[in-house]
Design a protein around this motif. Structure first.
Motif, PDB file in Angstrom:
ATOM      1  N   THR A  29       8.875  16.449  22.972  1.00 39.98           N
ATOM      2  CA  THR A  29       9.527  15.403  22.194  1.00 39.98           C
ATOM      3  C   THR A  29      10.006  14.312  23.137  1.00 39.98           C
ATOM      4  OG1 THR A  29      10.286  17.065  20.604  1.00 39.98           O
ATOM      5  CG2 THR A  29      11.370  14.913  20.533  1.00 39.98           C
ATOM      6  N   LYS A  30       9.758  13.059  22.777  1.00 42.36           N
ATOM      7  CA  LYS A  30      10.139  11.930  23.622  1.00 42.36           C
ATOM      8  C   LYS A  30      10.800  10.854  22.780  1.00 42.36           C
ATOM      9  CE  LYS A  30       6.330  12.711  26.733  1.00 42.36           C
ATOM     10  NZ  LYS A  30       5.049  12.282  27.216  1.00 42.36           N
ATOM     11  N   GLU A  31      11.675  10.080  23.429  1.00 41.04           N
ATOM     12  CA  GLU A  31      12.248   8.927  22.734  1.00 41.04           C
ATOM     13  C   GLU A  31      11.162   7.863  22.577  1.00 41.04           C
ATOM     14  OE1 GLU A  31      13.376   8.620  27.077  1.00 41.04           O
ATOM     15  OE2 GLU A  31      13.779  10.141  25.578  1.00 41.04           O
ATOM     16  N   THR A  32      11.363   6.979  21.612  1.00 39.78           N
ATOM     17  CA  THR A  32      10.426   5.900  21.345  1.00 39.78           C
ATOM     18  C   THR A  32      10.832   4.682  22.162  1.00 39.78           C
ATOM     19  OG1 THR A  32      10.078   6.740  19.118  1.00 39.78           O
ATOM     20  CG2 THR A  32       9.466   4.451  19.508  1.00 39.78           C
ATOM     21  N   SER A  33       9.862   4.035  22.794  1.00 39.79           N
ATOM     22  CA  SER A  33      10.147   2.826  23.584  1.00 39.79           C
ATOM     23  C   SER A  33      10.558   1.680  22.674  1.00 39.79           C
ATOM     24  CB  SER A  33       8.903   2.409  24.369  1.00 39.79           C
ATOM     25  OG  SER A  33       8.544   3.421  25.272  1.00 39.79           O
TER      26      SER A  33
END
Length: 118
Positions: A29-33
């Motif tokens: 899971t990653k944050e959105t740019s």
């Protein structure tokens, strides 16, 4: 289960502890740019009752992640779970870390500034 890096692939066969299993399910899971936020991370805030405090994935989400996995594992998160250092009060203190433990460290002061802790 998401694909883990080869050095950690053995964890995909792990059957416990429950906190670890829940954390592995969220691997990748990653944050959105930019100005947008990852709806998955915002959903964690809603599921943990933190949507009023946590409104964007530009806010550090390490504490939110731990709150999510311990809640899904059937445990009660700490009070103020978005503050990483609050997790030092959770669980039972151990002399040696074990698989599934929540580890909290204090970052050292650099160049006269105190960075966040996690």
């Amino acid at each position: 289960m998401p694909n883990l890096p080869s050095a950690y692939a053995w964890l995909s066969k792990e059957t416990g502890p429950r906190v670890l299993i829940e954390a592995l399910a969220l691997y990748g899971t990653k944050e959105t740019s930019g100005a947008a936020s990852n709806p998955v991370i915002l959903a964690w805030a809603k599921e943990t009752g933190l949507a009023g405090e946590y409104k964007a994935d530009s806010i550090p989400w390490c504490g939110l992640f731990v709150a999510m996995v311990v809640k899904r594992a059937g445990f009660e998160p700490v009070k103020g779970p978005l503050w990483a250092r609050n997790w030092a009060t959770w669980g039972t203190k151990a002399d040696k870390p074990s698989l599934g433990d929540v580890l909290v460290s204090r970052l050292h002061r650099r160049r006269g500034r105190t960075p966040g802790n996690g």
